[in-house]
Design an enzyme around this catalytic site. Structure first.
Site, PDB file in Angstrom:
ATOM      1  N   ASP A  56       1.212   4.337  18.649  1.00 37.04           N
ATOM      2  CA  ASP A  56       0.664   4.117  17.310  1.00 37.04           C
ATOM      3  C   ASP A  56       0.698   5.436  16.526  1.00 37.04           C
ATOM      4  O   ASP A  56       0.757   6.523  17.111  1.00 37.04           O
ATOM      5  CB  ASP A  56      -0.790   3.613  17.408  1.00 37.04           C
ATOM      6  CG  ASP A  56      -1.320   3.156  16.061  1.00 37.04           C
ATOM      7  OD1 ASP A  56      -2.549   3.191  15.873  1.00 37.04           O
ATOM      8  OD2 ASP A  56      -0.510   2.783  15.183  1.00 37.04           O
ATOM      9  N   ASN A  57       0.683   5.340  15.204  1.00 32.14           N
ATOM     10  CA  ASN A  57       0.480   6.501  14.317  1.00 32.14           C
ATOM     11  C   ASN A  57       1.570   7.557  14.355  1.00 32.14           C
ATOM     12  O   ASN A  57       1.300   8.750  14.138  1.00 32.14           O
ATOM     13  CB  ASN A  57      -0.853   7.200  14.638  1.00 32.14           C
ATOM     14  CG  ASN A  57      -1.999   6.245  14.686  1.00 32.14           C
ATOM     15  OD1 ASN A  57      -2.634   6.062  15.726  1.00 32.14           O
ATOM     16  ND2 ASN A  57      -2.291   5.606  13.572  1.00 32.14           N
ATOM     17  N   LYS A  89      -3.321  12.648  18.906  1.00 33.58           N
ATOM     18  CA  LYS A  89      -1.886  12.608  18.586  1.00 33.58           C
ATOM     19  C   LYS A  89      -1.138  13.765  19.246  1.00 33.58           C
ATOM     20  O   LYS A  89       0.029  13.633  19.558  1.00 33.58           O
ATOM     21  CB  LYS A  89      -1.693  12.596  17.067  1.00 33.58           C
ATOM     22  CG  LYS A  89      -2.508  11.480  16.373  1.00 33.58           C
ATOM     23  CD  LYS A  89      -2.424  10.137  17.086  1.00 33.58           C
ATOM     24  CE  LYS A  89      -3.550   9.198  16.689  1.00 33.58           C
ATOM     25  NZ  LYS A  89      -3.653   7.992  17.588  1.00 33.58           N
ATOM     26  N   GLU A 103      -3.499   1.270   9.171  1.00 34.31           N
ATOM     27  CA  GLU A 103      -4.445   0.144   9.179  1.00 34.31           C
ATOM     28  C   GLU A 103      -5.253   0.069   7.886  1.00 34.31           C
ATOM     29  O   GLU A 103      -5.756   1.071   7.395  1.00 34.31           O
ATOM     30  CB  GLU A 103      -5.374   0.227  10.396  1.00 34.31           C
ATOM     31  CG  GLU A 103      -6.015   1.560  10.656  1.00 34.31           C
ATOM     32  CD  GLU A 103      -5.214   2.428  11.619  1.00 34.31           C
ATOM     33  OE1 GLU A 103      -3.979   2.284  11.694  1.00 34.31           O
ATOM     34  OE2 GLU A 103      -5.815   3.273  12.278  1.00 34.31           O
ATOM     35  N   ASP A 140      -2.555   5.624  21.842  1.00 30.27           N
ATOM     36  CA  ASP A 140      -3.311   5.560  20.591  1.00 30.27           C
ATOM     37  C   ASP A 140      -4.475   6.541  20.620  1.00 30.27           C
ATOM     38  O   ASP A 140      -5.509   6.322  20.001  1.00 30.27           O
ATOM     39  CB  ASP A 140      -3.831   4.124  20.386  1.00 30.27           C
ATOM     40  CG  ASP A 140      -4.327   3.901  18.975  1.00 30.27           C
ATOM     41  OD1 ASP A 140      -5.149   2.977  18.773  1.00 30.27           O
ATOM     42  OD2 ASP A 140      -3.917   4.656  18.063  1.00 30.27           O
TER      43      ASP A 140
HETATM   44  N1  77N Z   1      -8.743   9.168  27.083  1.00 30.18           N
HETATM   45  C1  77N Z   1      -8.541  10.059  26.079  1.00 30.18           C
HETATM   46  N2  77N Z   1      -7.984  11.244  26.337  1.00 30.18           N
HETATM   47  C2  77N Z   1      -7.812  12.119  25.338  1.00 30.18           C
HETATM   48  N3  77N Z   1      -8.212  11.899  24.063  1.00 30.18           N
HETATM   49  C3  77N Z   1      -8.816  10.752  23.797  1.00 30.18           C
HETATM   50  C4  77N Z   1      -8.965   9.774  24.747  1.00 30.18           C
HETATM   51  N4  77N Z   1      -9.585   8.724  24.184  1.00 30.18           N
HETATM   52  C5  77N Z   1      -9.785   9.036  22.902  1.00 30.18           C
HETATM   53  N5  77N Z   1      -9.375  10.258  22.662  1.00 30.18           N
HETATM   54  C6  77N Z   1      -9.631  10.996  21.473  1.00 30.18           C
HETATM   55  C7  77N Z   1      -9.125  10.489  20.181  1.00 30.18           C
HETATM   56  O1  77N Z   1      -9.152   9.067  20.081  1.00 30.18           O
HETATM   57  C8  77N Z   1      -8.887   8.572  18.800  1.00 30.18           C
HETATM   58  C9  77N Z   1      -7.428   8.844  18.459  1.00 30.18           C
HETATM   59  N6  77N Z   1      -6.964   8.073  17.268  1.00 30.18           N
HETATM   60  C10 77N Z   1      -6.888   8.684  16.101  1.00 30.18           C
HETATM   61  O2  77N Z   1      -7.235   9.844  15.972  1.00 30.18           O
HETATM   62  C11 77N Z   1      -6.402   7.899  14.917  1.00 30.18           C
HETATM   63  C12 77N Z   1      -6.593   8.417  13.651  1.00 30.18           C
HETATM   64  C13 77N Z   1      -6.175   7.712  12.513  1.00 30.18           C
HETATM   65  C14 77N Z   1      -6.393   8.273  11.152  1.00 30.18           C
HETATM   66  C15 77N Z   1      -7.557   8.972  10.852  1.00 30.18           C
HETATM   67  C16 77N Z   1      -7.758   9.493   9.583  1.00 30.18           C
HETATM   68  C17 77N Z   1      -6.793   9.306   8.590  1.00 30.18           C
HETATM   69  F1  77N Z   1      -6.996   9.789   7.349  1.00 30.18           F
HETATM   70  C18 77N Z   1      -5.625   8.618   8.885  1.00 30.18           C
HETATM   71  C19 77N Z   1      -5.419   8.103  10.165  1.00 30.18           C
HETATM   72  C20 77N Z   1      -5.566   6.460  12.657  1.00 30.18           C
HETATM   73  C21 77N Z   1      -5.363   5.943  13.937  1.00 30.18           C
HETATM   74  O3  77N Z   1      -4.759   4.731  14.105  1.00 30.18           O
HETATM   75  C22 77N Z   1      -5.761   6.648  15.065  1.00 30.18           C
HETATM   76  O4  77N Z   1      -5.506   6.104  16.290  1.00 30.18           O
HETATM   77 MG    MG Z   2      -4.141   4.475  16.104  1.00 30.84          MG
END
Ligand code: 77N
Ligand code: MG
Length: 206
Positions: A161-162, A136, A191, A133
């Site tokens: 997810d996603n 992406k 969500e 999650d």
């Molecule tokens: N340990 C690691 N290593 C590398 N990278 C890492 C990390 N830990 C975190 N990160 C960085 C990123 O973490 C957040 C990622 N999640 C999302 O970006 C996300 C975005 C939306 C979304 C946003 C806007 C819309 F319009 C529509 C949907 C919905 C979701 O359900 C999402 O999960």
């Molecule tokens: Mg997500």
């Protein structure tokens, strides 16, 4: 969101923490938690797998961490990786409010850096369940990395997810066409919205 948890949820009651976050995100401010609709699918997969070792990539505020940890057997271990220190600080407090700190190890850092260290640093052999999650465009490289590091065994489950929104096209292409995985798509919604999204559940065949 944390204030809403501390105001509306009961200490030590994970379900009330989940409910407080969902209420906040519906009524006050959207946030990228997996949410309740996809969360119920997550719960059913966790219950079915009954994992002893879980890796979550992308903790964010700890919503899915709390959902997963609340369903784990007492000796089980959940390691969750969060890149953003601000999110990690909030997640620690959310996880503590739910009374689940003993089941969860929150590690700050990038998945690409930490996955190769899992065995030596945490004494992990393989993961029974991985919840993807995080960024992406990291789903595919990190899945290949987990394969290379021998962190997956025959029967390990990946739940992503996603896969529709924001979308993970290269991951889906790989996992659905690889002879080493058996995949299943669970259609749902992004969500707190009516936008289509879904979870991809894949079994590693070894
Ligand atoms: N340990 C690691 N290593 C590398 N990278 C890492 C990390 N830990 C975190 N990160 C960085 C990123 O973490 C957040 C990622 N999640 C999302 O970006 C996300 C975005 C939306 C979304 C946003 C806007 C819309 F319009 C529509 C949907 C919905 C979701 O359900 C999402 O999960
Ligand atoms: Mg997500």
């Amino acid at each position: 969101m944390l204030a809403a948890v501390q105001k509306n949820a009961t200490r030590g009651d994970p379900r009330s923490v989940v409910k407080a976050i969902d209420q906040f995100c519906r009524q006050k401010e959207w946030a990228m938690n997996v949410g309740d609709e996809k969360g119920c699918i997550l719960d059913s997969v966790v219950t079915e797998v009954n994992p002893a070792t879980v890796l979550e990539l992308g903790t964010y505020c700890g919503y899915s961490t709390v959902r997963i940890a609340s369903l784990l057997p007492s000796n089980a271990k959940l390691i969750t990786l969060e890149f953003n220190p601000d999110y990690a600080a909030i997640a620690r407090q959310v996880i503590a409010w739910a009374g689940l700190e003993d089941k969860v190890q929150l590690v700050e850092g990038a998945s690409g850096d930490w996955i190769p260290k899992m065995k030596e640093k945490f004494g992990i052999e393989t993961f029974d369940l991985v919840f993807l999650d995080h960024w992406k465009d990291r789903y595919l490289p990190d899945t290949k990395l987990m394969e290379e590091c021998g962190l997956l065994r025959k029967g390990s489950i990946l739940l992503a997810d996603n896969v529709i929104c924001p979308g993970t096209p290269d991951y889906l292409e790989y996992i659905r066409n690889s002879p080493r995985y058996k995949s299943q798509y669970f259609k749902s919604h992004l969500e707190y919205t009516k936008v289509e999204d879904g979870l991809e559940k894949s079994v590693f065949l070894g």
